[in-house]
Design a protein around this motif. Structure first.
Motif, PDB file in Angstrom:
ATOM      1  N   LEU A 156       0.850  -1.184   0.000  1.00 15.73           N
ATOM      2  CA  LEU A 156       0.000   0.000   0.000  1.00 15.73           C
ATOM      3  C   LEU A 156       0.890   1.239   0.000  1.00 15.73           C
ATOM      4  N   VAL A 157       0.580   2.142  -0.941  1.00  9.65           N
ATOM      5  CA  VAL A 157       1.337   3.392  -1.004  1.00  9.65           C
ATOM      6  C   VAL A 157       0.375   4.525  -0.688  1.00  9.65           C
ATOM      7  N   ILE A 158       0.747   5.363   0.275  1.00  5.25           N
ATOM      8  CA  ILE A 158      -0.098   6.509   0.610  1.00  5.25           C
ATOM      9  C   ILE A 158       0.644   7.773   0.178  1.00  5.25           C
ATOM     10  N   VAL A 159       0.023   8.551  -0.679  1.00  2.00           N
ATOM     11  CA  VAL A 159       0.664   9.767  -1.183  1.00  2.00           C
ATOM     12  C   VAL A 159      -0.052  10.977  -0.569  1.00  2.00           C
ATOM     13  N   ASP A 160       0.659  11.693   0.286  1.00  2.00           N
ATOM     14  CA  ASP A 160       0.051  12.833   0.995  1.00  2.00           C
ATOM     15  C   ASP A 160       0.817  14.101   0.654  1.00  2.00           C
ATOM     16  N   SER A 161       0.435  14.915  -0.231  1.00  2.00           N
ATOM     17  CA  SER A 161      -0.749  14.822  -1.049  1.00  2.00           C
ATOM     18  C   SER A 161      -0.401  14.747  -2.528  1.00  2.00           C
TER      19      SER A 161
END
Ligand SMILES: Nc1ncnc2c1ncn2[C@@H]1O[C@H](COP(=O)(O)OP(=O)(O)OP(=O)(O)O)[C@@H](O)[C@H]1O
Ligand SMILES: [Mg+2]
Length: 443
Positions: A156-161
């Motif tokens: 899982l990759v979370i890109v903020d933002s």
């Protein structure tokens, strides 16, 4: 599109045009068109592939679930591997807080474009998360992000933002429409080909000077929006689009010093917590996706010092309130033309269902008569222009929620009586034909 040709994109709806104009011809919004540049890269010739649908493996459809069931519900049961989720919301609403909580639980790769690793660590510690479960990177070139994700084998990759990500392959400044669109599509492409889930955090901007997440809605699988009232701590996570589940699902959270906590006893927020028996309050039930929420309508009816009495609604449609006031004047004979009428839905909840009509009318009557409605009484019916009461959708579900919350008496329309009685064993259920009948039976 020819090489490096300029074009204009609406930040509201994403439509593109060859010429600039003040108004978007597609969605009708003003001043939303911004300049963008077409990608200059040569188009690669791709392999031609075709296969029977039945040969596609279904294994990858097992959803990844979180301990926060509210989040799972909004996603339609959990995160589908390889899906791309857009998490939008106003600044400060809690997008990064939710993201870091998810990251810690699912051992994600967290791309922080807005905050330094120190800030992120500080937050993780405040929230009591295990920082060793999160891989963090501050790289913000999309190619580099993908390379890192490959290297650490992130699930899982979370890109903020997403607004802080850029692609060095195309011109344009970071946060511009073309950059955001290109970066997002490359991440979507990576997610699909590698079965890696991606959460893109996006800001909503009112003036459209930065490419808003609206542009991305059609390329992602799930669109979640964080809503809430800053004066209160509760937050609503709403699904606007979901390729793997039902939309209009909501998740209820409460913002605390130790992060977002799910609200289990949801009716507590929207119902009168102090059990006051003041006049002007009436309870109804709203259907939000797969769940039912009980809420309280509060009303204040006071003498007006204006020739045009005021009507104000918070959490309810103002035009609908004006209409209900007119019905009460015409068919019940209430002299509301000399009174100001204020309506508020408790807990900052927004109701857009006509099933709430009767509770609004009853709250107004209660305040005008200065007589309170017995606690444990609920209302649900649509009020028609002729003063008659109409049935509501999914009445059984609403009745069940009232029953589980310990309500003793329900007023419904005659059309709903049979169904309501079937679902509401042990509760006194009354069917009424008109609004004046309902008022007479309560006061
Ligand atoms: N110590 C604290 N105790 C309680 N709540 C806090 C605390 N610190 C921050 N918050 C809450 O967290 C919110 C900020 O959350 P967060 O940074 O996740 O929002 P965001 O949506 O990512 O914002 P941005 O758009 O600026 O990135 C604040 O508005 C506040 O409500
Ligand atoms: Mg943030």
């Amino acid at each position: 599109m020819t090489k490096n040709r300029k074009y204009f994109v609406c930040t509201g709806c994403g439509a593109d045009f060859t010429k600039w104009s003040g108004k978007c011809m597609s969605c009708g919004e003003w001043n939303t068109l911004v300049e963008a540049e077409a990608p200059s890269g040569k188009k690669k010739k791709s392999e031609l592939t075709v296969f029977p649908l039945s040969s596609v493996s279904r294994e990858n459809l097992t959803r990844e679930t979180l301990s926060m069931t509210e989040f799972n519900i909004v996603c339609g049961g959990g995160i589908v591997p390889g899906s791309v989720i857009l998490l939008g919301g106003e600044p400060g609403i809690g997008k990064s807080t939710l993201s870091i909580q998810i990251a810690a639980e699912l051992k994600a790769l967290y791309i922080s474009g807005e905050e330094s690793p120190v800030q992120v660590r500080e937050r993780a510690e405040r929230l009591g998360l295990d920082a060793s479960r999160i891989q963090i990177s501050t790289n913000n070139e999309v190619g580099e992000i993908i390379e890192i994700a490959r290297k650490v084998k992130a699930g899982l990759v979370i890109v903020d933002s997403i607004q802080t990500v850029y692609s060095s392959d195309i011109p344009g400044i970071m946060g511009s429409v073309s950059q955001v669109r290109e970066s997002a599509s490359r991440l979507v492409d990576y997610a699909k080909k590698n079965n890696v889930s991606v959460i893109l955090v996006g800001h909503i901007t009112k003036d459209g000077s930065i490419a808003g997440p609206k542009l991305l809605e059609h390329i992602v699988d799930v669109v979640l929006y964080f809503e809430g009232d800053f004066s209160r701590d509760f937050r609503v996570l709403r699904a606007f689009k979901n390729r793997y589940g039902s939309v209009n699902e909501i998740g209820l959270f409460c913002m605390t010093a130790s992060g977002l906590e799910e609200v289990r006893e949801k009716n507590r927020i929207f119902l009168n917590p102090f059990k006051s028996s003041a006049p002007g309050n009436a309870v109804s039930a709203a259907i939000e996706g797969s769940r039912t929420i009980l809420f309280e309508v509060q009303s204040l009816v006071t003498y007006s010092s204006f020739s045009n009495p005021r009507r104000m609604a918070d959490g309810f449609d103002l035009n609908r309130l004006i209409l209900i006031c007119a019905v009460l004047e015409k068919h019940v004979g209430m002299q509301l033309n000399t009174f100001d009428v204020f309506i508020n839905v408790s807990g900052g909840f927004n109701i857009n269902e006509t099933a709430a009509d009767l509770s609004v009318a009853m709250a107004i009557s209660s305040s005008l008569k200065d007589s309170s409605i017995d606690e444990g009484t609920g209302f649900m019916a649509e009020v028609s222009l002729s003063g008659e009461l109409r049935p509501v959708s999914q009445v059984e579900k609403r009745v069940q929620e009232f029953r589980m919350s310990g309500f003793k008496r329900l007023i419904v329309s005659m059309g709903d009586l049979k169904k309501a009685k079937e679902a509401g064993e042990g509760i006194q259920i009354e069917g009424v034909k008109t609004i004046s009948e309902a008022i007479n039976s309560v006061f």
